[in-house]
Design an enzyme around this catalytic site. Sequence first.
Site, PDB file in Angstrom:
ATOM      1  CE  LYS A  55      -4.004  -2.108   2.340  1.00 22.43           C
ATOM      2  NZ  LYS A  55      -4.932  -1.943   3.503  1.00 22.43           N
ATOM      3  CE1 TYR A  94      -9.548  -2.686   0.625  1.00 25.02           C
ATOM      4  CE2 TYR A  94      -8.659  -0.781  -0.538  1.00 25.02           C
ATOM      5  CZ  TYR A  94      -8.475  -1.911   0.240  1.00 25.02           C
ATOM      6  OH  TYR A  94      -7.207  -2.266   0.642  1.00 25.02           O
ATOM      7  CG  ASN A 110      -3.601  -2.306   6.956  1.00 31.56           C
ATOM      8  OD1 ASN A 110      -3.487  -1.915   5.810  1.00 31.56           O
ATOM      9  ND2 ASN A 110      -4.627  -3.019   7.374  1.00 31.56           N
ATOM     10  CG  HIS A 128      -5.318  -6.020  -0.261  1.00 30.52           C
ATOM     11  ND1 HIS A 128      -6.526  -5.918   0.381  1.00 30.52           N
ATOM     12  CD2 HIS A 128      -5.500  -6.908  -1.277  1.00 30.52           C
ATOM     13  CE1 HIS A 128      -7.409  -6.703  -0.244  1.00 30.52           C
ATOM     14  NE2 HIS A 128      -6.801  -7.312  -1.249  1.00 30.52           N
ATOM     15  CD  GLU A 185      -9.183  -8.704  -3.365  1.00 29.51           C
ATOM     16  OE1 GLU A 185      -8.030  -9.136  -3.118  1.00 29.51           O
ATOM     17  OE2 GLU A 185      -9.999  -8.380  -2.477  1.00 29.51           O
TER      18      GLU A 185
HETATM   19  P1  IDP Z   1      -7.979  -6.585   5.533  1.00 25.58           P
HETATM   20  O1  IDP Z   1      -7.157  -5.614   4.717  1.00 25.58           O
HETATM   21  O2  IDP Z   1      -7.184  -7.178   6.639  1.00 25.58           O
HETATM   22  O3  IDP Z   1      -8.688  -7.603   4.685  1.00 25.58           O
HETATM   23  P2  IDP Z   1     -10.568  -5.258   5.797  1.00 25.58           P
HETATM   24  O4  IDP Z   1     -11.496  -5.435   6.951  1.00 25.58           O
HETATM   25  O5  IDP Z   1     -10.944  -5.902   4.502  1.00 25.58           O
HETATM   26  O6  IDP Z   1      -9.112  -5.723   6.266  1.00 25.58           O
HETATM   27  O7  IDP Z   1     -10.400  -3.703   5.582  1.00 25.58           O
HETATM   28  C1  IDP Z   1      -9.785  -3.200   4.409  1.00 25.58           C
HETATM   29  C2  IDP Z   1      -8.836  -2.103   4.799  1.00 25.58           C
HETATM   30  O8  IDP Z   1      -9.576  -1.005   5.337  1.00 25.58           O
HETATM   31  C3  IDP Z   1      -7.848  -2.466   5.919  1.00 25.58           C
HETATM   32  O9  IDP Z   1      -6.721  -3.171   5.439  1.00 25.58           O
HETATM   33  C4  IDP Z   1      -7.489  -1.106   6.457  1.00 25.58           C
HETATM   34  O10 IDP Z   1      -6.571  -0.422   5.601  1.00 25.58           O
HETATM   35  C5  IDP Z   1      -8.834  -0.384   6.382  1.00 25.58           C
HETATM   36  N1  IDP Z   1      -9.621  -0.503   7.615  1.00 25.58           N
HETATM   37  C6  IDP Z   1     -10.267  -1.603   8.096  1.00 25.58           C
HETATM   38  N2  IDP Z   1     -10.918  -1.334   9.229  1.00 25.58           N
HETATM   39  C7  IDP Z   1     -10.704  -0.034   9.473  1.00 25.58           C
HETATM   40  C8  IDP Z   1     -11.145   0.862  10.524  1.00 25.58           C
HETATM   41  O11 IDP Z   1     -11.855   0.485  11.456  1.00 25.58           O
HETATM   42  N3  IDP Z   1     -10.685   2.153  10.443  1.00 25.58           N
HETATM   43  C9  IDP Z   1      -9.898   2.602   9.409  1.00 25.58           C
HETATM   44  N4  IDP Z   1      -9.489   1.809   8.415  1.00 25.58           N
HETATM   45  C10 IDP Z   1      -9.876   0.506   8.445  1.00 25.58           C
HETATM   46 MG    MG Z   2     -10.175  -7.354   3.273  1.00 25.83          MG
END
Ligand code: IDP
Ligand code: MG
Length: 138
Positions: free
Chosen positions: A9, A49, A112, A115, A126
């Site tokens: 990312k 997304y 984070n 992905h 994807e």
């Molecule tokens: P993942 O990337 O581990 O699959 P997902 O729940 O699919 O997690 O969420 C997609 C992305 O959205 C996360 O990787 C993170 O960057 C962001 N994200 C998820 N939950 C939150 C939140 O509660 N606050 C802000 N960003 C979030």
């Molecule tokens: Mg996800």
Amino acid sequence: MSRTFAMIKPDAVERGLAGKILSRIATEGLTVVGMKLVHMTLEQAEGFYAEHKERPFFGSLTGYMSSGPSVLAVLEGDDAQPKWREMMGATNPADAAEGTIRKELAIGLEKNSVHGSDSEESAAREISYFFTDAEIVS
Ligand code: IDP
Ligand code: MG
């Protein structure tokens, strides 16, 4: 052999961590069979997304994901999808296991660093969202 979709990312690309993450992917037995550097548009991020459209963080997430280039990759190997998720660690780096990429490198819950597809079905969607068959080596 199976495939999954990975992204390094914008927060990680910006900090110069792409090489380190790609090196780790290779060391842990996954092969990159497709790769590109893409500064995605807001519309591309929103489509990618779409499953999170109703979540409160959707606007912020898609703004962040379109804020700079990401490395997009197709990974191949035995159990590529669960294996890459395991290497990444939990979504929130605060909850991520020791030794995972998110634990070691992520800035926070949103930024984070990486992905990975959450299922085989997501992986197929994807991969085809960003790659044509001709862009994947066999
Ligand atoms: P993942 O990337 O581990 O699959 P997902 O729940 O699919 O997690 O969420 C997609 C992305 O959205 C996360 O990787 C993170 O960057 C962001 N994200 C998820 N939950 C939150 C939140 O509660 N606050 C802000 N960003 C979030
Ligand atoms: Mg996800």
